[in-house]
Write a protein that holds these residues in place. Structure first.
Motif, PDB file in Angstrom:
ATOM      1  N   LEU A 116       0.829  -1.233   0.055  1.00 51.10           N
ATOM      2  CA  LEU A 116       0.204  -0.077   0.068  1.00 51.10           C
ATOM      3  C   LEU A 116       0.845   1.370   0.067  1.00 51.10           C
ATOM      4  N   LYS A 117       0.453   2.042  -0.949  1.00 54.56           N
ATOM      5  CA  LYS A 117       1.081   3.547  -0.914  1.00 54.56           C
ATOM      6  C   LYS A 117       0.655   4.674   0.061  1.00 54.56           C
ATOM      7  N   VAL A 118       1.669   5.054   1.013  1.00 54.05           N
ATOM      8  CA  VAL A 118       1.207   5.738   1.937  1.00 54.05           C
ATOM      9  C   VAL A 118       1.590   7.522   1.542  1.00 54.05           C
ATOM     10  N   ALA A 119       0.544   8.495   1.559  1.00 58.48           N
ATOM     11  CA  ALA A 119       0.878   9.769   1.282  1.00 58.48           C
ATOM     12  C   ALA A 119       0.938  10.611   2.426  1.00 58.48           C
ATOM     13  N   VAL A 120       1.653  11.712   2.678  1.00 59.20           N
ATOM     14  CA  VAL A 120       1.562  12.680   3.924  1.00 59.20           C
ATOM     15  C   VAL A 120       1.463  13.948   3.269  1.00 59.20           C
ATOM     16  N   VAL A 121       0.449  14.752   3.755  1.00 59.79           N
ATOM     17  CA  VAL A 121       0.668  16.364   3.536  1.00 59.79           C
ATOM     18  C   VAL A 121       1.101  16.812   4.633  1.00 59.79           C
ATOM     19  N   THR A 122       2.138  17.652   4.421  1.00 54.97           N
ATOM     20  CA  THR A 122       2.669  18.741   5.445  1.00 54.97           C
ATOM     21  C   THR A 122       2.692  19.987   5.034  1.00 54.97           C
ATOM     22  N   GLY A 123       3.053  21.040   6.156  1.00 48.96           N
ATOM     23  CA  GLY A 123       3.123  22.433   5.644  1.00 48.96           C
ATOM     24  C   GLY A 123       2.063  23.367   6.564  1.00 48.96           C
ATOM     25  N   ASP A 124       1.139  22.677   7.173  1.00 46.06           N
ATOM     26  CA  ASP A 124       0.120  23.350   7.921  1.00 46.06           C
ATOM     27  C   ASP A 124       0.773  23.999   9.244  1.00 46.06           C
TER      28      ASP A 124
END
Length: 602
Positions: free
Chosen positions: A108-116
């Motif tokens: 499974l491919k895991v994505a993460v959004v950062t910057g907040d």
């Protein structure tokens, strides 16, 4: 149903029941599961955890209760997972999930959004000294700030799914963005598809509190089928035009009706004609609800307008310490005994602080629970013979709060008779984490998307022409003054309406929906400012009362500013989030034409 996106709302808060994931997976044909863990209080707790351990600061339950036990079945069914479980440390959360996937032998491919996370900009923001967007309070001292987070939107989530992500983890995006991101990806919506975005955001809003859409926290709680522990979690069947149907898995408890869905739509929305989100400003006032079958409610009519070019930004800061304790009394004159004890404790505590050359308490709060203390002038009970005195204090120093605790426990033998309590560990001082809200230009909050080990992209929100402040459309004309066809009687509001309340910082939101359309004019007329001041005036030394009309589903929304003594973890109240305010309103009588009561009310 390829033209329909089925999204399950699997989590409404940090600590929600663990059975949601297997329940929704067993239902089958669910495309996406969304998990909302974050509130302002949760972010403050996670910020303190990260301060102690750089690898902490995310909702560990997402890893232990959702991912590890269910990864294989998630992979087998091809269900996408989207969550803001990253909290104040989304990167650490993603690393932990990737490790769990690897241990399970899955791909499974895991994505993460950062910057907040804007904590490094604290000195810069303190220098700019913005005012709180609601209270106009000054910016807190930079050295007291625990966390700063921008409330980001749905398009980064959609981009992650476009890059092939199976699991998407974010920090502090808005709750509804979890579902909206999935809808943007499935239907190819663009920034200009404002009405469709509004519908997707509303679907996310209904799902974001889990079982509150399927019978939890519902006015007619005794009508809900099954036991509390068997409630089915909500599913939104979303179409490409932004309309959707709310349902739940078969053979589960709870119910999906106009009442359960309507209450959740009204939950914590403030101005329903200008529900401001990062991707769209939603007008909920003309939304329509239609029961199209057992446990199936169609929702249509959400309208969207262009969002502002700023993100709402929450600054959590430490404003001293607080502590509180409960003391139960029973027997004759229990109320007066509890009041006398509380007075003595606070009086002696203040004297002890003065003797030690310490500052006085910043705030104190006493509530005699069981005496209808929350009802103010509308108390309807006789003197209670069994009460609990909740005493809480706020001091600049942790040591100052401990003075109170030592005095309170030291006076137990001097107390009037009837003092008792469950014996356990003593409470400890906790930081008063206050909330400061302001606006940050989207151009100053670049986000980073990482998908697996190979993809990393910088994301900047599309610039809009709108300023930071959103001007809502002209309010709807109020209903005509009701005309009686027969005798007019006084009845509790619950005979005419459903209601639900919650908080946004120090603001209480109370949504009220008529059981029948023809009852709304009487409800609007009855819930005037004079009536609302009588019900809630004892909570509001200052602040404002506002009313909004939602004619689409025969409802109104009420906001009370300054009613929570700071709200959340800054408040000393027994109900710091205003969750019970709707119950006070439902119990208060209003006038109505007797012929409109029918048999549908309680």
């Amino acid at each position: 149903m390829k033209d329909v996106l089925r999204i399950g709302g699997a989590c409404g808060y940090w600590g929600d029941a663990a059975q949601s994931t297997p329940q929704l997976l067993a239902a089958g044909e669910v495309d996406v599961l969304v998990y909302d863990y974050l509130t302002e209080i949760t972010m403050a707790i996670l910020a303190r955890a990260r301060a102690r351990d750089p690898k902490a600061g995310f909702a560990a339950d997402f890893l232990t209760d959702v991912m590890v036990p269910n990864l294989r079945r998630i992979a087998e069914q091809g269900v996408k997972i989207i969550s803001n479980a990253g909290g104040v440390n989304p990167q650490a959360c993603a690393v932990a999930v990737e490790a769990a996937v690897a241990r399970a032998g899955l791909k499974l491919k895991v994505a993460v959004v950062t910057g907040d996370d804007l904590i490094e900009r604290a000195p810069e923001m303190a220098k700019a000294a913005p005012r709180d967007m609601n209270s106009k309070a000054p910016f807190p001292p930079a050295e007291h700030i625990a966390a700063i987070h921008a409330y980001t939107g749905a398009f980064p989530i959609a981009t992650a799914l476009e890059e092939g992500a199976d699991i998407v983890i974010t920090g502090r995006c808005v709750d509804s963005a979890l579902a909206l991101g999935a809808a943007i990806h499935r239907f190819g919506w663009r920034e200009s598809d404002l009405n469709w975005l509004a519908g997707g955001a509303l679907a996310g809003h209904v799902l974001e509190c889990g079982v509150q859409a399927t019978g939890g926290n519902f006015t007619d709680w005794e009508a809900v089928e099954g036991d509390l522990e068997t409630l089915g979690y909500p599913i939104a069947e979303l179409s490409g035009d932004g309309s959707f149907v709310v349902t739940k898995p078969e053979s589960t408890g709870g119910m999906v009706t106009r009442g359960t869905v309507g209450e959740q739509i009204l939950y914590e929305i403030a101005n329903p004609q200008a529900y401001v989100l990062p991707d769209v400003v939603v007008d909920l006032s003309e939304v329509k609800l239609e029961e199209i079958g057992p446990n199936r409610v169609r929702v249509t009519g959400a309208k969207g307008s262009e969002p502002p070019d700023h993100y709402k930004t929450a600054v959590s800061w430490v404003d001293g310490f607080r502590i509180g304790q409960y003391f139960s009394f029973y027997g004759t004159d229990a109320e007066r005994k509890a009041e006398r004890f509380a007075d003595a404790v606070l009086s002696k505590s203040e004297a002890q602080l003065e003797a030690r050359n310490m500052a006085p308490f910043r705030r104190t709060n006493v509530e005699i629970l069981g005496s209808e203390a929350q009802f103010g002038v509308l108390r309807g009970s006789e003197a209670a013979r069994e009460v609990v005195a909740k005493i809480a204090v706020h001091h600049a120093e942790a040591a100052g709060t401990m003075v109170f605790l030592k005095v309170a426990n030291g006076l137990s033998f001097a107390a009037p008779p009837g003092l008792s309590g469950f014996v356990g560990s003593r409470p400890q001082p906790s930081p008063v984490v206050a909330l400061f809200s302001c606006l940050t230009p989207k151009s100053e909050v670049p986000l980073t998307l990482r998908v697996g080990p190979t993809v990393e992209r910088k994301l900047v929100a599309k610039k809009t022409a709108l300023p930071a402040e959103v001007k809502p459309p002209k309010p709807h004309e109020p209903p005509r003054q009701p005309m009686a066809r027969g005798p007019v009687v006084s009845v509790p509001l619950v005979r005419l309406a459903y209601a639900r309340s919650g908080d946004k910082g120090d603001l209480v939101n109370i949504g009220v929906m008529a059981r029948r359309p023809e009852q709304l004019p009487w409800i609007w007329a009855g819930l005037n400012e004079t009536h609302l001041e009588r019900v809630f005036g004892h909570f509001m030394e200052k602040g404002a009362i506002r009313r909004y009309l939602l004619p689409g589903f025969h409802a109104m929304n009420i906001t009370l500013s300054g009613a929570l003594e700071g709200g959340g973890s800054a408040s000393l109240r027994n109900d710091p989030q205003g969750k019970g305010f709707a119950q006070l309103l439902l119990a208060a009588p209003i006038m109505v034409d007797w012929s409109l009561l029918g048999s549908g009310g309680q």
